[in-house]
Design a protein around this motif. Sequence first.
Motif, short mmCIF file in Angstrom:
data_model
loop_
_atom_site.label_atom_id
_atom_site.label_comp_id
_atom_site.label_asym_id
_atom_site.label_seq_id
_atom_site.Cartn_x
_atom_site.Cartn_y
_atom_site.Cartn_z
N MET A 78 0.84 -1.18 0.00
CA MET A 78 0.00 0.00 0.00
C MET A 78 0.88 1.23 0.00
N PRO A 79 0.58 2.20 -0.80
CA PRO A 79 1.40 3.42 -0.86
C PRO A 79 1.16 4.31 0.37
N ALA A 80 2.16 5.09 0.70
CA ALA A 80 2.05 6.02 1.82
C ALA A 80 1.07 7.13 1.49
N LYS A 81 0.34 7.59 2.50
CA LYS A 81 -0.63 8.66 2.31
C LYS A 81 -0.05 10.04 2.64
N SER A 82 1.10 10.07 3.30
CA SER A 82 1.72 11.34 3.65
C SER A 82 3.24 11.18 3.71
N LYS A 83 3.94 12.30 3.74
CA LYS A 83 5.39 12.28 3.82
C LYS A 83 5.86 11.68 5.13
N SER A 84 5.16 12.01 6.22
CA SER A 84 5.56 11.49 7.53
C SER A 84 5.38 9.98 7.60
N GLN A 85 4.33 9.46 6.97
CA GLN A 85 4.11 8.02 6.94
C GLN A 85 5.22 7.34 6.13
N GLN A 86 5.63 7.99 5.05
CA GLN A 86 6.69 7.45 4.22
C GLN A 86 8.02 7.41 4.98
N LYS A 87 8.29 8.46 5.73
CA LYS A 87 9.54 8.52 6.51
C LYS A 87 9.55 7.45 7.59
N ALA A 88 8.42 7.24 8.24
CA ALA A 88 8.33 6.20 9.27
C ALA A 88 8.54 4.81 8.67
N ALA A 89 7.97 4.59 7.50
CA ALA A 89 8.15 3.31 6.81
C ALA A 89 9.62 3.12 6.42
N GLY A 90 10.28 4.18 6.00
CA GLY A 90 11.69 4.10 5.64
C GLY A 90 12.56 3.75 6.83
#
Length: 62
Positions: free
Chosen positions: A1-13
């Motif tokens: 599932m793609p990230a919905k926000s930049k902060s979610q993407q950073k946490a996933a990284g």
Amino acid sequence: MPAKSKSQQKAAGAALAAKRGDEKVSDLKGPSKSMYKSMSEKELDKMASTKRKGKPEHDSKK
């Protein structure tokens, strides 16, 4: 599932880096720690590799 926000993407990284052994699991906090525990490396990779263009800093829908 793609990230919905930049902060979610950073946490996933951050969680992905810990899964791969590049970062210490003890350094994870909050959402990245729960992502580390609940998601596979493949899921984290997909979320972390989402394009950032047009994403809000935080997801306002909770």
